[in-house]
Scaffold this motif. Structure first.
Motif, PDB file in Angstrom:
ATOM      1  N   MET A   1      95.351 114.841 112.661  1.00 31.50           N
ATOM      2  CA  MET A   1      95.416 114.199 113.193  1.00 31.50           C
ATOM      3  C   MET A   1      96.514 112.440 112.784  1.00 31.50           C
ATOM      4  N   ARG A   2      96.854 111.954 113.955  1.00 32.96           N
ATOM      5  CA  ARG A   2      97.935 111.131 113.238  1.00 32.96           C
ATOM      6  C   ARG A   2      97.497 109.588 112.920  1.00 32.96           C
ATOM      7  N   ILE A   3      97.405 109.323 111.535  1.00 32.60           N
ATOM      8  CA  ILE A   3      96.177 108.202 110.688  1.00 32.60           C
ATOM      9  C   ILE A   3      96.961 107.133 110.758  1.00 32.60           C
ATOM     10  N   ALA A   4      97.619 105.959 111.166  1.00 35.96           N
ATOM     11  CA  ALA A   4      97.718 104.841 110.489  1.00 35.96           C
ATOM     12  C   ALA A   4      97.269 104.065 109.156  1.00 35.96           C
ATOM     13  N   ILE A   5      97.400 103.792 108.755  1.00 33.52           N
ATOM     14  CA  ILE A   5      96.733 102.845 107.264  1.00 33.52           C
ATOM     15  C   ILE A   5      97.170 101.616 107.257  1.00 33.52           C
ATOM     16  N   ALA A   6      96.802 100.829 106.616  1.00 32.37           N
ATOM     17  CA  ALA A   6      97.990  99.283 106.292  1.00 32.37           C
ATOM     18  C   ALA A   6      96.425  98.772 105.853  1.00 32.37           C
ATOM     19  N   SER A   7      96.873  97.580 104.708  1.00 29.88           N
ATOM     20  CA  SER A   7      95.721  96.667 104.021  1.00 29.88           C
ATOM     21  C   SER A   7      96.700  95.882 103.416  1.00 29.88           C
ATOM     22  N   ASP A   8      95.898  94.601 102.518  1.00 34.68           N
ATOM     23  CA  ASP A   8      96.489  93.422 102.146  1.00 34.68           C
ATOM     24  C   ASP A   8      97.167  94.130 100.285  1.00 34.68           C
ATOM     25  N   HIS A   9      97.288  93.209  99.014  1.00 38.08           N
ATOM     26  CA  HIS A   9      97.398  93.350  98.650  1.00 38.08           C
ATOM     27  C   HIS A   9      96.192  93.803  97.536  1.00 38.08           C
ATOM     28  N   ALA A  10      94.945  93.246  98.162  1.00 36.69           N
ATOM     29  CA  ALA A  10      94.055  93.846  96.960  1.00 36.69           C
ATOM     30  C   ALA A  10      93.119  94.999  97.553  1.00 36.69           C
ATOM     31  N   ALA A  11      93.767  95.661  98.240  1.00 35.46           N
ATOM     32  CA  ALA A  11      93.349  97.068  98.720  1.00 35.46           C
ATOM     33  C   ALA A  11      94.828  98.042  98.687  1.00 35.46           C
ATOM     34  N   PHE A  12      95.563  97.231  97.768  1.00 35.98           N
ATOM     35  CA  PHE A  12      96.342  98.178  97.954  1.00 35.98           C
ATOM     36  C   PHE A  12      96.751 100.157  97.250  1.00 35.98           C
ATOM     37  N   ALA A  13      95.640  99.081  95.876  1.00 32.37           N
ATOM     38  CA  ALA A  13      95.329 100.608  95.396  1.00 32.37           C
ATOM     39  C   ALA A  13      94.327 101.590  96.191  1.00 32.37           C
ATOM     40  N   LEU A  14      92.915 101.120  96.787  1.00 31.26           N
ATOM     41  CA  LEU A  14      92.553 102.138  97.343  1.00 31.26           C
ATOM     42  C   LEU A  14      93.197 102.554  99.178  1.00 31.26           C
ATOM     43  N   LYS A  15      94.213 102.160  99.490  1.00 28.48           N
ATOM     44  CA  LYS A  15      94.956 102.396 100.880  1.00 28.48           C
ATOM     45  C   LYS A  15      95.833 103.962 100.090  1.00 28.48           C
ATOM     46  N   GLU A  16      96.561 103.055  98.805  1.00 29.19           N
ATOM     47  CA  GLU A  16      97.731 104.787  98.204  1.00 29.19           C
ATOM     48  C   GLU A  16      96.832 106.020  97.884  1.00 29.19           C
ATOM     49  N   MET A  17      95.636 105.714  97.868  1.00 32.85           N
ATOM     50  CA  MET A  17      94.901 106.840  96.854  1.00 32.85           C
ATOM     51  C   MET A  17      94.718 107.709  98.253  1.00 32.85           C
ATOM     52  N   LEU A  18      93.813 106.411  99.334  1.00 35.20           N
ATOM     53  CA  LEU A  18      93.212 107.066 100.406  1.00 35.20           C
ATOM     54  C   LEU A  18      94.818 108.078 101.172  1.00 35.20           C
ATOM     55  N   VAL A  19      95.782 107.587 101.241  1.00 35.32           N
ATOM     56  CA  VAL A  19      97.010 108.115 102.157  1.00 35.32           C
ATOM     57  C   VAL A  19      97.205 109.293 101.465  1.00 35.32           C
ATOM     58  N   ALA A  20      97.116 109.165  99.946  1.00 41.01           N
ATOM     59  CA  ALA A  20      97.774 110.924  98.953  1.00 41.01           C
ATOM     60  C   ALA A  20      95.709 111.673  99.861  1.00 41.01           C
ATOM     61  N   TRP A  21      95.011 111.264  99.437  1.00 40.38           N
ATOM     62  CA  TRP A  21      93.579 111.785 100.087  1.00 40.38           C
ATOM     63  C   TRP A  21      93.923 113.028 101.842  1.00 40.38           C
ATOM     64  N   LEU A  22      94.395 111.884 102.018  1.00 38.96           N
ATOM     65  CA  LEU A  22      94.910 111.874 103.865  1.00 38.96           C
ATOM     66  C   LEU A  22      95.091 113.252 104.163  1.00 38.96           C
ATOM     67  N   GLY A  23      96.332 112.707 103.300  1.00 35.01           N
ATOM     68  CA  GLY A  23      97.287 113.576 103.453  1.00 35.01           C
ATOM     69  C   GLY A  23      97.106 115.092 102.923  1.00 35.01           C
ATOM     70  N   ASP A  24      96.496 115.287 101.643  1.00 28.93           N
ATOM     71  CA  ASP A  24      95.791 116.230 101.323  1.00 28.93           C
ATOM     72  C   ASP A  24      95.181 117.184 102.590  1.00 28.93           C
ATOM     73  N   GLU A  25      94.263 116.179 103.031  1.00 34.31           N
ATOM     74  CA  GLU A  25      93.106 116.786 104.016  1.00 34.31           C
ATOM     75  C   GLU A  25      94.269 117.226 105.469  1.00 34.31           C
ATOM     76  N   GLY A  26      95.415 117.043 105.257  1.00 37.34           N
ATOM     77  CA  GLY A  26      96.318 118.385 106.275  1.00 37.34           C
ATOM     78  C   GLY A  26      96.543 117.055 107.369  1.00 37.34           C
ATOM     79  N   HIS A  27      96.147 115.181 107.936  1.00 37.64           N
ATOM     80  CA  HIS A  27      96.471 114.380 108.416  1.00 37.64           C
ATOM     81  C   HIS A  27      97.579 114.257 108.278  1.00 37.64           C
ATOM     82  N   GLU A  28      98.691 113.654 109.346  1.00 36.47           N
ATOM     83  CA  GLU A  28      99.981 112.908 109.220  1.00 36.47           C
ATOM     84  C   GLU A  28      99.553 111.618 109.201  1.00 36.47           C
ATOM     85  N   VAL A  29     100.366 110.611 108.131  1.00 36.37           N
ATOM     86  CA  VAL A  29      99.665 109.707 107.840  1.00 36.37           C
ATOM     87  C   VAL A  29     100.850 108.882 108.071  1.00 36.37           C
ATOM     88  N   HIS A  30     100.644 107.335 108.713  1.00 32.34           N
ATOM     89  CA  HIS A  30     101.704 106.869 108.621  1.00 32.34           C
ATOM     90  C   HIS A  30     101.326 105.098 108.002  1.00 32.34           C
TER      91      HIS A  30
END
Length: 150
Positions: A1-30
């Motif tokens: 699935m094509r998934i876009a993800i965005a955050s602010d500075h407070a959620a930057f670390a969580l976003k980075e972890m989720l980007v990697a995890w979603l990619g590992d799960e086979g999703h196309e992450v923007h």
């Protein structure tokens, strides 16, 4: 699935972890940013995420900020967005099943990594039920849905 993800500075670390995890799960992450933990304004990222949904760049979106509240409000200002703020998987599934939510919002200061993954998994795995829910969802996209109750 094509998934876009965005955050602010407070959620930057969580976003980075989720980007990697979603990619590992086979999703196309923007990853729409930010790309560092420098202070940014969540409305800019919430709107960009909703725009990615509106243009078809992504099928679903994930919005993150400290509480999830600000970025969900920002995303929902866009007419194409149906953003649901959740903190556990049942709400994530119901947001899809009953409301055809296309963006999932969570608060990085309130939601741990494992819970965030569980919410996203439920959100991505659940289909919109349609049926009796469809006319209600259609009203959300109408130019003026604030009418007298039937």
């Amino acid at each position: 699935m094509r998934i876009a993800i965005a955050s602010d500075h407070a959620a930057f670390a969580l976003k980075e972890m989720l980007v990697a995890w979603l990619g590992d799960e086979g999703h196309e992450v923007h990853d729409l940013g930010p790309h560092s933990d420098a202070r940014v304004d969540y409305p800019d990222y919430g709107f960009a995420l909703a725009e990615a949904i509106a243009t078809g760049e992504a099928e679903r979106g994930i919005a993150l900020c400290g509480s999830g509240i600000g970025i969900s409000i920002a995303a929902n200002r866009h007419p194409a967005a149906r953003c649901a703020l959740v903190g556990e998987p049942l709400s994530a599934a119901l947001a899809r099943e009953h409301n055809d939510a296309n963006i999932l919002a969570m608060g990085a200061r309130l939601t741990g990594e494992d819970m965030a993954k569980a919410c996203i998994t439920a959100f991505l795995a659940t289909a919109f039920a349609g049926g009796r829910h469809a006319p209600r969802v259609d009203k959300l996209g109408a130019p003026s849905f604030a009418k007298e109750p039937a």
